[in-house]
Design a protein around this motif. Structure first.
Motif, PDB file in Angstrom:
ATOM      1  N   SER A 426      81.718  24.317  12.787  1.00  0.00           N
ATOM      2  CA  SER A 426      81.255  25.507  13.502  1.00  0.00           C
ATOM      3  C   SER A 426      82.227  25.893  14.617  1.00  0.00           C
ATOM      4  O   SER A 426      82.564  27.076  14.777  1.00  0.00           O
ATOM      5  N   ASP A 427      82.674  24.902  15.384  1.00  0.00           N
ATOM      6  CA  ASP A 427      83.618  25.194  16.473  1.00  0.00           C
ATOM      7  C   ASP A 427      84.932  25.744  15.940  1.00  0.00           C
ATOM      8  O   ASP A 427      85.538  26.635  16.549  1.00  0.00           O
ATOM      9  N   SER A 428      85.392  25.222  14.805  1.00  0.00           N
ATOM     10  CA  SER A 428      86.667  25.682  14.255  1.00  0.00           C
ATOM     11  C   SER A 428      86.577  27.101  13.697  1.00  0.00           C
ATOM     12  O   SER A 428      87.583  27.829  13.667  1.00  0.00           O
ATOM     13  N   LEU A 429      85.386  27.516  13.254  1.00  0.00           N
ATOM     14  CA  LEU A 429      85.207  28.860  12.693  1.00  0.00           C
ATOM     15  C   LEU A 429      84.930  29.920  13.754  1.00  0.00           C
ATOM     16  O   LEU A 429      85.101  31.117  13.501  1.00  0.00           O
ATOM     17  N   ARG A 430      84.524  29.494  14.948  1.00  0.00           N
ATOM     18  CA  ARG A 430      84.133  30.449  15.992  1.00  0.00           C
ATOM     19  C   ARG A 430      85.365  31.128  16.585  1.00  0.00           C
ATOM     20  O   ARG A 430      86.263  30.477  17.119  1.00  0.00           O
ATOM     21  N   ARG A 431      85.422  32.446  16.500  1.00  0.00           N
ATOM     22  CA  ARG A 431      86.566  33.201  17.006  1.00  0.00           C
ATOM     23  C   ARG A 431      86.422  33.543  18.484  1.00  0.00           C
ATOM     24  O   ARG A 431      87.399  33.531  19.231  1.00  0.00           O
ATOM     25  N   THR A 432      85.200  33.862  18.880  1.00  0.00           N
ATOM     26  CA  THR A 432      84.926  34.150  20.292  1.00  0.00           C
ATOM     27  C   THR A 432      83.632  33.445  20.677  1.00  0.00           C
ATOM     28  O   THR A 432      82.943  32.873  19.826  1.00  0.00           O
ATOM     29  N   ASP A 433      83.262  33.517  21.955  1.00  0.00           N
ATOM     30  CA  ASP A 433      82.037  32.877  22.414  1.00  0.00           C
ATOM     31  C   ASP A 433      80.885  33.872  22.487  1.00  0.00           C
ATOM     32  O   ASP A 433      79.930  33.666  23.235  1.00  0.00           O
TER      33      ASP A 433
END
Length: 503
Positions: A426-433
């Motif tokens: 999930s962290d690796s796929l997240r582009r922004t917060d």
């Protein structure tokens, strides 16, 4: 008396009948009337109920911490990473000590081992509730030690049920035993949150199960009677020879039904472990993304989602176990491969419903809960059946070892790492917060659960190819010429080839 000397399953230990002298005719009549296991039908039923009660406590204790986790984080001032260690240290000690207790359980008095483990687990759990505020490491240590006690029980209890019942009765009793998993898990959340809230102190939540654990120890010592290993299957332990631990491992590695069903069950553990941790968070993020709820600004924001998911887990667990056993019972009339086929069907049917639950989360909360309900019901069909498969494809003197290694593999490759893996993906796929990507990245990573469920179904289909042959070999097992057995030598045990004894 040493622990080794208590290995005889008919030796008295508190709960046994006295051995007063009787006339020869009375002794002969008792021998004819006694069941092969050496345990009466009434006491056998009481034994299963007691083991079920202990299994319930096992899962209550495991999830009590989760019920008061926000309070623990606030009390110690720790982040999510450190709070996650509370489960990690428990799983690691539980997982790596299981083989040791499996070895002991195949060779020594099982109720003595379980009694010691449960007593140790109860004392350590109670001690964890008195952890000082500045010593979070002490809470980690005690949670790790709790795994010691639980490992001593989980590897041994199913083998006692196996030595009390066979065929349909065994399946029924195992289903009762495994009902405790979903019910105990739900009670852990409820007891943890409610007791902690009522006392206005999370420490009291950890003081419930220790007292109940001490009651379990007394029931084990004074009610439970150790059955004779394998006697119920016409394989009494004096005819079923104990082999070395390495020989046990070698035999288990060649038992394809055991190996393949273990990998199939690992897929079940992977999926359930991922959903147990991430589903409430995922549902909350979906509600924030769709505007149904405001963003989280204070702790314990997803409490209602956790409660609903916990109730669903309890209900689907009971329905899944019961339906799995019933379908398997009906299908056995047509094929000897019924059990692995039912397990495969459960996983393969759960995969699309879990996929739909994840995809529909942004469109309909109701539809998501319905699909989660169906997916978890099919997923839960495996619990009792997988345990039954292990018990009838493995000879009685290797069952505790087999249980231990199934625990190690399923946790090591399943629920010990799957929650962390889902988070990393999930962290690796997240582009922004942004709220969008907080939801979307977790949504995409959870799709991995559906893929793993399909792979697990494939392992159970492969198990069906070998199940009949492995079951027959376990039923008609006899030591081979090259298989070492135990024979007495000057009051001690030594291991020699069968051929040396037969000369």
């Amino acid at each position: 008396m040493s622990l080794g000397e208590t290995a005889s399953e008919s030796a008295p230990f508190f709960s046994e009948d006295s051995e007063g002298e009787e006339p020869g005719g009375a002794v002969a009549r008792r021998a004819q009337e006694a069941p092969p296991s050496g345990v009466s039908s009434v006491r056998a039923l009481l034994t299963v109920l007691i083991l079920c009660y202990i299994n319930l406590l096992n899962y209550m204790d495991r999830f009590t911490v989760a019920g008061v986790l926000p309070d623990i984080e606030q009390y110690f001032g720790i982040d999510d990473g450190k709070s996650g260690l509370l489960q990690t240290v428990f799983i690691c000690s539980y997982m790596f000590l299981a083989p040791a207790f499996g070895y002991l359980g195949d060779r020594y008095n099982r109720k003595v081992i379980m009694s010691f483990g449960i007593m140790f687990w109860s004392v350590v759990t109670l001690a964890s509730s008195y952890t000082p505020k500045e010593h979070f490491w002490a809470l980690l240590l005690t949670r790790g030690l709790v795994g010691v006690g639980e490992a001593s029980y989980s590897t041994i209890a199913p083998t006692i049920i196996a030595d009390l019942y066979v065929k349909e009765q065994r399946t029924n009793m195992l289903s009762v035993f495994y009902f405790a998993i979903p019910v105990g898990s739900g009670l852990g959340y409820i007891v943890g949150s409610q007791v902690g809230g009522a006392a206005q102190d999370w420490h009291w939540a950890l003081r419930v199960t220790p007292g109940l654990g001490l009651i379990a120890v007394l029931l084990l010592l004074f009610v439970v009677k150790e059955p004779i290993r394998g006697a119920i299957e016409d394989q009494p332990e004096n005819h079923t020879q104990r082999t070395s631990w390495l020989a046990d491992l070698q035999a288990l590695s060649k038992n394809y039904s055991f190996v393949l069903s273990t990998f199939g069950f690992t897929a079940v553990a992977f999926v359930t472990g991922s959903l147990a941790l991430w589903a409430p968070t995922f549902l909350f993020r979906a509600a924030v993304f769709t505007g149904e709820r405001p963003p989280c600004v204070e702790g314990n924001c997803a409490s209602s989602d956790s409660l609903i998911f916990g109730v669903i887990t309890c209900v689907t667990g009971v329905l899944g176990v019961a339906s799995g056993v019933q379908v398997s019972r009906q299908l056995r009339m047509r094929t000897g491969r019924a059990d692995p086929l039912v397990c495969a069907a459960g996983l393969l049917l759960s995969a699309p419903f879990l996929y739909l639950a994840i995809v529909f989360a942004q469109a309909s909360t109701t539809a998501t809960y319905v699909f989660i309900f169906l997916g978890e019901t099919f997923l839960s069909m495996n619990w009792a059946i997988v345990a039954d498969i292990l018990l009838y494809v493995v000879v009685p003197t290797r069952r505790s070892t087999a249980e231990a290694f199934q625990i190690v593999i399923s946790h090591l490759l399943g629920d010990a790492g799957s929650p962390y893996m889902i988070g990393v993906v999930s962290d690796s796929l997240r582009r922004t917060d942004s709220f969008l990507w907080q939801f979307r990245s977790l949504q995409l990573s959870l799709l991995l659960c559906s893929f793993v469920a399909v792979v697990g179904g494939g392992f159970f289909l492969a198990t069906a190819l070998f199940i009949e042959g492995d079951r027959d070999r376990a039923k008609n097992h006899a030591p081979t010429e090259d298989e070492p057995i135990v024979v007495p030598q000057s009051g001690r045990s030594t291991r020699v080839p069968v051929s040396s004894v037969l000369i």
